[in-house]
Write a protein that holds these residues in place. Structure first.
Motif, PDB file in Angstrom:
ATOM      1  N   ASP A 151      -0.670   6.543  17.159  1.00  0.00           N
ATOM      2  CA  ASP A 151      -2.167   7.091  16.302  1.00  0.00           C
ATOM      3  C   ASP A 151      -2.819   5.588  14.579  1.00  0.00           C
ATOM      4  OD1 ASP A 151      -1.926   9.541  16.849  1.00  0.00           O
ATOM      5  OD2 ASP A 151       0.259   9.742  16.252  1.00  0.00           O
ATOM      6  N   SER A 152      -1.900   5.006  15.503  1.00  0.00           N
ATOM      7  CA  SER A 152      -2.327   3.617  14.396  1.00  0.00           C
ATOM      8  C   SER A 152      -3.870   3.636  14.205  1.00  0.00           C
ATOM      9  CB  SER A 152      -1.768   2.065  15.037  1.00  0.00           C
ATOM     10  OG  SER A 152      -0.746   2.214  15.101  1.00  0.00           O
ATOM     11  N   ASP A 153      -4.053   2.864  12.820  1.00  0.00           N
ATOM     12  CA  ASP A 153      -5.688   2.690  12.618  1.00  0.00           C
ATOM     13  C   ASP A 153      -5.990   0.748  12.973  1.00  0.00           C
ATOM     14  OD1 ASP A 153      -8.055   2.027  12.089  1.00  0.00           O
ATOM     15  OD2 ASP A 153      -7.602   3.139  10.014  1.00  0.00           O
ATOM     16  N   PRO A 154      -6.768   0.434  14.246  1.00  0.00           N
ATOM     17  CA  PRO A 154      -6.676  -0.772  14.407  1.00  0.00           C
ATOM     18  C   PRO A 154      -6.911  -1.885  13.186  1.00  0.00           C
ATOM     19  CG  PRO A 154      -7.653   1.151  16.533  1.00  0.00           C
ATOM     20  CD  PRO A 154      -7.499   1.260  15.025  1.00  0.00           C
ATOM     21  N   GLU A 155      -8.159  -1.124  12.436  1.00  0.00           N
ATOM     22  CA  GLU A 155      -8.690  -1.789  11.085  1.00  0.00           C
ATOM     23  C   GLU A 155      -7.459  -2.300  10.233  1.00  0.00           C
ATOM     24  OE1 GLU A 155     -11.715  -2.301  11.003  1.00  0.00           O
ATOM     25  OE2 GLU A 155     -12.164  -1.585  12.953  1.00  0.00           O
ATOM     26  N   VAL A 156      -6.178  -1.057  10.285  1.00  0.00           N
ATOM     27  CA  VAL A 156      -5.086  -2.184   9.350  1.00  0.00           C
ATOM     28  C   VAL A 156      -4.593  -3.436   9.810  1.00  0.00           C
ATOM     29  CG1 VAL A 156      -3.039  -1.823   9.120  1.00  0.00           C
ATOM     30  CG2 VAL A 156      -4.113  -0.164   8.655  1.00  0.00           C
ATOM     31  N   LEU A 157      -5.063  -3.803  11.333  1.00  0.00           N
ATOM     32  CA  LEU A 157      -5.575  -5.160  11.236  1.00  0.00           C
ATOM     33  C   LEU A 157      -5.633  -6.139  10.557  1.00  0.00           C
ATOM     34  CD1 LEU A 157      -4.892  -5.346  15.617  1.00  0.00           C
ATOM     35  CD2 LEU A 157      -3.289  -6.059  14.227  1.00  0.00           C
ATOM     36  N   ARG A 158      -7.463  -5.718   9.986  1.00  0.00           N
ATOM     37  CA  ARG A 158      -7.812  -6.602   8.942  1.00  0.00           C
ATOM     38  C   ARG A 158      -7.536  -6.525   7.591  1.00  0.00           C
ATOM     39  NH1 ARG A 158      -9.358  -4.805  13.821  1.00  0.00           N
ATOM     40  NH2 ARG A 158     -10.512  -6.303  15.347  1.00  0.00           N
ATOM     41  N   ASP A 159      -6.532  -5.594   6.855  1.00  0.00           N
ATOM     42  CA  ASP A 159      -6.473  -5.723   5.619  1.00  0.00           C
ATOM     43  C   ASP A 159      -4.988  -6.655   5.767  1.00  0.00           C
ATOM     44  OD1 ASP A 159      -4.733  -4.905   3.419  1.00  0.00           O
ATOM     45  OD2 ASP A 159      -4.876  -3.419   3.761  1.00  0.00           O
ATOM     46  N   ASP A 160      -5.627  -8.057   4.857  1.00  0.00           N
ATOM     47  CA  ASP A 160      -4.472  -9.059   4.876  1.00  0.00           C
ATOM     48  C   ASP A 160      -2.784  -8.555   4.271  1.00  0.00           C
ATOM     49  OD1 ASP A 160      -4.570  -9.009   1.879  1.00  0.00           O
ATOM     50  OD2 ASP A 160      -5.818 -11.070   2.071  1.00  0.00           O
ATOM     51  N   ARG A 161      -2.643  -7.532   3.894  1.00  0.00           N
ATOM     52  CA  ARG A 161      -0.919  -7.252   3.647  1.00  0.00           C
ATOM     53  C   ARG A 161      -0.369  -6.115   4.673  1.00  0.00           C
ATOM     54  NH1 ARG A 161      -3.225  -2.254  -0.110  1.00  0.00           N
ATOM     55  NH2 ARG A 161      -4.190  -1.654   1.574  1.00  0.00           N
ATOM     56  N   TYR A 162       0.660  -6.742   4.348  1.00  0.00           N
ATOM     57  CA  TYR A 162       1.944  -6.084   4.960  1.00  0.00           C
ATOM     58  C   TYR A 162       2.386  -4.678   4.421  1.00  0.00           C
ATOM     59  CZ  TYR A 162       6.345  -5.913   7.342  1.00  0.00           C
ATOM     60  OH  TYR A 162       7.620  -5.164   7.376  1.00  0.00           O
ATOM     61  N   ILE A 163       2.544  -5.640   2.911  1.00  0.00           N
ATOM     62  CA  ILE A 163       3.879  -3.598   2.102  1.00  0.00           C
ATOM     63  C   ILE A 163       1.874  -3.125   1.460  1.00  0.00           C
ATOM     64  CG2 ILE A 163       4.713  -2.645  -0.076  1.00  0.00           C
ATOM     65  CD1 ILE A 163       5.933  -4.398   3.323  1.00  0.00           C
ATOM     66  N   ILE A 164       1.619  -2.621   1.823  1.00  0.00           N
ATOM     67  CA  ILE A 164       0.572  -1.133   1.814  1.00  0.00           C
ATOM     68  C   ILE A 164       0.845   0.483   1.588  1.00  0.00           C
ATOM     69  CG2 ILE A 164      -1.850   0.209   2.519  1.00  0.00           C
ATOM     70  CD1 ILE A 164      -1.747  -2.325   4.663  1.00  0.00           C
ATOM     71  N   ASP A 165       0.895   0.502   0.113  1.00  0.00           N
ATOM     72  CA  ASP A 165       1.722   1.804  -0.871  1.00  0.00           C
ATOM     73  C   ASP A 165       2.752   2.251  -0.364  1.00  0.00           C
ATOM     74  OD1 ASP A 165      -0.893   1.911  -1.391  1.00  0.00           O
ATOM     75  OD2 ASP A 165      -1.270   3.471   0.137  1.00  0.00           O
ATOM     76  N   GLY A 166       3.570   0.306  -0.482  1.00  0.00           N
ATOM     77  CA  GLY A 166       4.606   0.942  -0.985  1.00  0.00           C
ATOM     78  C   GLY A 166       5.670   0.462   0.395  1.00  0.00           C
TER      79      GLY A 166
END
Length: 483
Positions: free
Chosen positions: A387-402
């Motif tokens: 259930d991953s969102d492929p768009e997270v690949l394009r967010d350059d953060r490793y930590i998102i919302d902790g």
């Protein structure tokens, strides 16, 4: 290629916590729970931080939870199969040793290793894994052209404690010490510029320990013969007080077969699309699944594809592998060959294949280490949790919302990136080989891996067998116990 973890640019870097990989095999076989890194004040009798309460899994050394759908494969029973023993002296023997003591000569050492070396940033994935018995020393990468072993340190790498990592100035915590083994021709190919951390052998690439029936799985514990105690001891103990010591003369790797609910997996299957991709004329509303299959029962989904493979590239090692054979398996990648050439060559145009990599590993390499990104590159299939969102690949953060961006992550996690896929291959005995085949019609029919060398992608490949036409990829697994 190696990536995995770091926080957003510009944040203050936290001090990483250490977790020692010292859990015994029996503890590794307990029921697994999603866990975080152990507090730094939990130490054992040697003064090293405990692994208890930290990450679980057959070879996972990263401070992140195990993907819940893959818990059975990361909590198997282990069936010992054989040892590989190597005498690290000039002309020393390399032997396959059965559990009953029967020995088979595989080759000899042309030039021994006299030291070990720190892994470069390019092999960031070396930080991710431990031996299946919880010790630090193990076979880190199994391959047709190199065996890479981790000999230390004993502290566990926790990617969640990297934030604002600066590759120019920040320290490389938990830097892995490597000991490598190469096949025949490499001592000559290096033209005298031999690497002191490498054991050179006369064993041909693609055979015996390098892709033959004596291939070891990743996570295989590495031990050395302790002369005073007259017993095999974990290799990390040898280097515990001095990382610069010469490697011991007698080394042993031990192979185990994983048994999950009474059986070993027979294959892994990848539906080759992410949400939004158009494949074989169909636009997909959800990611393709990654499944593990057994002889009994239905295949079970353990992960998602968040980027499909649609091309072929020049990957080193594919020149030693047969078409369809796995070239390399390590905690951050599987590489498969499409090259019909089998043997040593410097000719890049004789190489061809593709890679399967975990999502956070890819993000860390490109966004935090500044390496060429695999994102949107057609030669790489990228794995994420269900259930991953492929768009997270394009967010350059490793930590998102902790939390890690793809949490749980898939680095060093079985069955894809740990223990199950060996380089073993026999073109005359595919039933006892690890190899892939492909489907062009969503698994209705299957075809052998096609032949390609060089670089191919949808812009220059129009044949019906081109990778962009693969709807499914199936990797057949085997657990050979040697000659």
């Amino acid at each position: 290629m190696i990536n995995d973890e770091s926080g957003p640019k510009g944040r203050l870097r936290k001090i990483p916590r250490l977790v020692a990989a010292t859990t015994a095999t029996s503890a590794m076989l307990l029921s697994m729970v999603a866990a975080t890194a152990a507090p730094p004040d939990h130490t054992n009798s040697d003064g090293l931080p405990n692994h208890a309460g930290g990450p679980s899994g057959i070879s996972n050394m990263v401070g992140s939870p195990i993907p819940p759908h893959a818990i059975p494969e990361n909590n198997p029973d282990f069936e010992p199969q054989f040892h590989i023993e190597l005498h690290n002296v000039e002309d020393g023997e390399v032997e396959h040793v059965r559990l009953d003591g029967e020995r088979t000569h595989l080759g000899n050492v042309q030039r021994p290793a006299t030291t070990t070396a720190p892994a470069s940033d390019g092999f960031w994935a070396s930080k991710y894994s431990a031996a299946i018995d919880g010790t630090a020393g193990h076979l880190l990468a199994t391959s047709v052209y190199v065996m890479r072993s981790k000999v230390g340190p004993e502290e566990s790498y926790d990617p969640a404690y990297y934030e604002g990592f600066d590759p120019e100035t920040d320290e490389r915590d938990w830097t892995t010490r490597l000991l490598n083994i190469r096949p025949d021709r490499y001592i000559g190919a290096h033209h005298g510029a031999w690497l002191d951390q490498t054991i050179y052998t006369d064993i041909p690439g693609g055979s015996a320990i390098f892709g033959g029936d004596s291939s070891l799985p990743t996570g295989s514990p590495l031990t050395y013969w302790h002369e005073d105690d007259e017993e095999w001891r974990p290799i990390a103990e040898h280097f515990r007080n001095d990382a610069d010591l010469a490697p011991p003369e007698r080394l042993r790797w031990t192979a185990h077969k994983p048994i999950v609910r009474g059986d070993a997996p027979m294959y892994m299957e990848f539906e080759n699309w992410a949400a939004g991709d158009t494949v074989a004329g169909e636009t997909m509303s959800s990611n393709g699944g990654i499944y593990v299959g057994y002889e009994q029962g239905a295949a079970r989904q353990v992960a998602d594809v968040v980027q499909r493979v649609e091309g072929i590239g020049r990957f080193h090692g594919t020149e030693f592998a047969h078409v369809g054979q796995m070239d390399t398996n390590h905690p951050g990648a599987l590489t498969f060959s499409t090259s019909p050439y089998v043997g040593f060559t410097w000719d890049l145009e004789e190489m061809g294949g593709f890679q399967i990599v975990p999502a956070n590993h890819v993000k860390f390499l490109s966004n935090d280490l500044g390496q060429d990104s695999f994102i949107d590159r057609p030669q790489w299939l990228i794995v994420g949790p269900r259930d991953s969102d492929p768009e997270v690949l394009r967010d350059d953060r490793y930590i998102i919302d902790g939390e890690p961006s793809f949490s749980p992550g898939w680095e060093a996690i079985a069955p894809v990136f740990g223990m199950y896929a060996r380089a073993t291959y026999d073109p005359d005995d595919l039933a006892n080989s690890t190899y892939f085949d492909v489907s062009y019609d969503f698994g209705e029919t299957w075809s052998p891996a096609p032949e390609f060398v060089g670089v191919h992608d949808p812009s220059n490949c129009s044949d019906s067998t081109c990778a962009q036409n693969w709807t499914n990829i199936r990797i057949h697994l085997t657990y050979q116990d040697g000659p």
